[in-house]
Design a protein around this motif. Sequence first.
Motif, PDB file in Angstrom:
ATOM      1  N   THR A   1       0.833  -1.215   0.000  1.00 16.44           N
ATOM      2  CA  THR A   1       0.000   0.000   0.000  1.00 16.44           C
ATOM      3  C   THR A   1       0.859   1.254   0.000  1.00 16.44           C
ATOM      4  OG1 THR A   1      -1.811  -1.116   1.170  1.00 16.44           O
ATOM      5  CG2 THR A   1      -1.741   1.296   1.285  1.00 16.44           C
ATOM      6  N   MET A   2       1.904   1.258   0.829  1.00 18.43           N
ATOM      7  CA  MET A   2       2.766   2.436   0.924  1.00 18.43           C
ATOM      8  C   MET A   2       3.598   2.631  -0.344  1.00 18.43           C
ATOM      9  SD  MET A   2       1.847   3.638   3.761  1.00 18.43           S
ATOM     10  CE  MET A   2       3.015   4.957   3.991  1.00 18.43           C
ATOM     11  N   VAL A   3       3.985   1.533  -0.974  1.00 22.15           N
ATOM     12  CA  VAL A   3       4.724   1.638  -2.235  1.00 22.15           C
ATOM     13  C   VAL A   3       3.865   2.328  -3.280  1.00 22.15           C
ATOM     14  CG1 VAL A   3       5.560   0.284  -4.196  1.00 22.15           C
ATOM     15  CG2 VAL A   3       6.319  -0.276  -1.881  1.00 22.15           C
ATOM     16  N   LYS A   4       2.588   1.959  -3.335  1.00 25.91           N
ATOM     17  CA  LYS A   4       1.677   2.603  -4.291  1.00 25.91           C
ATOM     18  C   LYS A   4       1.500   4.089  -3.955  1.00 25.91           C
ATOM     19  CE  LYS A   4      -1.016  -1.582  -5.263  1.00 25.91           C
ATOM     20  NZ  LYS A   4      -2.354  -2.228  -5.127  1.00 25.91           N
ATOM     21  N   LYS A   5       1.392   4.389  -2.675  1.00 25.24           N
ATOM     22  CA  LYS A   5       1.159   5.776  -2.252  1.00 25.24           C
ATOM     23  C   LYS A   5       2.348   6.672  -2.559  1.00 25.24           C
ATOM     24  CE  LYS A   5      -0.826   6.402   1.715  1.00 25.24           C
ATOM     25  NZ  LYS A   5      -1.082   6.496   3.167  1.00 25.24           N
ATOM     26  N   TYR A   6       3.557   6.160  -2.322  1.00 25.85           N
ATOM     27  CA  TYR A   6       4.753   6.992  -2.452  1.00 25.85           C
ATOM     28  C   TYR A   6       5.587   6.693  -3.692  1.00 25.85           C
ATOM     29  CZ  TYR A   6       4.019   8.540   2.375  1.00 25.85           C
ATOM     30  OH  TYR A   6       3.507   9.093   3.525  1.00 25.85           O
ATOM     31  N   HIS A   7       5.052   5.919  -4.611  1.00 23.83           N
ATOM     32  CA  HIS A   7       5.846   5.563  -5.790  1.00 23.83           C
ATOM     33  C   HIS A   7       6.210   6.821  -6.579  1.00 23.83           C
ATOM     34  CE1 HIS A   7       7.226   3.597  -9.436  1.00 23.83           C
ATOM     35  NE2 HIS A   7       7.283   2.488  -8.744  1.00 23.83           N
ATOM     36  N   PRO A   8       7.469   6.941  -7.007  1.00 22.87           N
ATOM     37  CA  PRO A   8       7.911   8.139  -7.747  1.00 22.87           C
ATOM     38  C   PRO A   8       7.088   8.445  -8.991  1.00 22.87           C
ATOM     39  CG  PRO A   8       9.800   6.838  -7.036  1.00 22.87           C
ATOM     40  CD  PRO A   8       8.577   6.022  -6.719  1.00 22.87           C
ATOM     41  N   ASP A   9       6.459   7.432  -9.582  1.00 20.92           N
ATOM     42  CA  ASP A   9       5.647   7.666 -10.779  1.00 20.92           C
ATOM     43  C   ASP A   9       4.482   8.616 -10.511  1.00 20.92           C
ATOM     44  OD1 ASP A   9       7.288   6.083 -12.246  1.00 20.92           O
ATOM     45  OD2 ASP A   9       5.941   4.357 -12.337  1.00 20.92           O
TER      46      ASP A   9
END
Length: 243
Positions: free
Chosen positions: A202-210
């Motif tokens: 979930t956090m990867v999706k929230k903070y992904h550089p893209d």
Amino acid sequence: MLRWLLAILGYFLYRFPGAIAGFFIGSLLDNISVRGKTFQTSFGSTRQQVTPADFELNLLSLASLVIKADGKVSQTELDFVRQYFVQAYGKDRANATFRVFNEVIKNREISAQTIGTLLRQRTRYESRLQILHFLFSIANADGTVSTAEVNEINRISGFLGVFARDFESIKAMFFKNPDSAYKILEIDRNATPAEIKAAYRTMVKKYHPDKLTHLDEAHRRGGEEKFKKVQEAYEQIQKERGF
């Protein structure tokens, strides 16, 4: 932009009252000149009423509140802000922003509520998270984030409409304690491995550089720092829990 020219001209003719009048007259003319058009600022605004110049002054105003929060003005924090603006907007544009801020706004009362409400209405949520990270980075520039600075950033966070769990997650990126990694992932220490993995995704999706491709380079770099902290937190918990 016309607003800058009129603000500076007004300052030379009538000092601060002239600068203020010139700035707002220039703002009106600028808005008229782009009427019917929408554009995207460096932080993702899609409202005609907020120009990049407006945003930069608002961001600098919030930065000044954090710098003064603990009752002293740190030169290290001032230098951090100036360097950040130069990297994000270029030297000439950054200098123009600082000049107008010093001449028009610095000695007036700055309303975090007014600025936060404006940005909450007209910027993307992930952009506001990056603003929060920027403010914590300022506070941390001198090596210590004081309680007064945390309280001020928390107050601004509320006006920006940032959820409490996201505030605590970003805050934890600037404090080292046994619970930091869990707070970054927004989970409890008793979370199961399955819950930890789900929180990480979930956090990867929230903070992904893209999600920050619309930002300038300095802001994207800040977003990458948040993403890196999430990865480091997950790896630390993996090591501690052995999964």
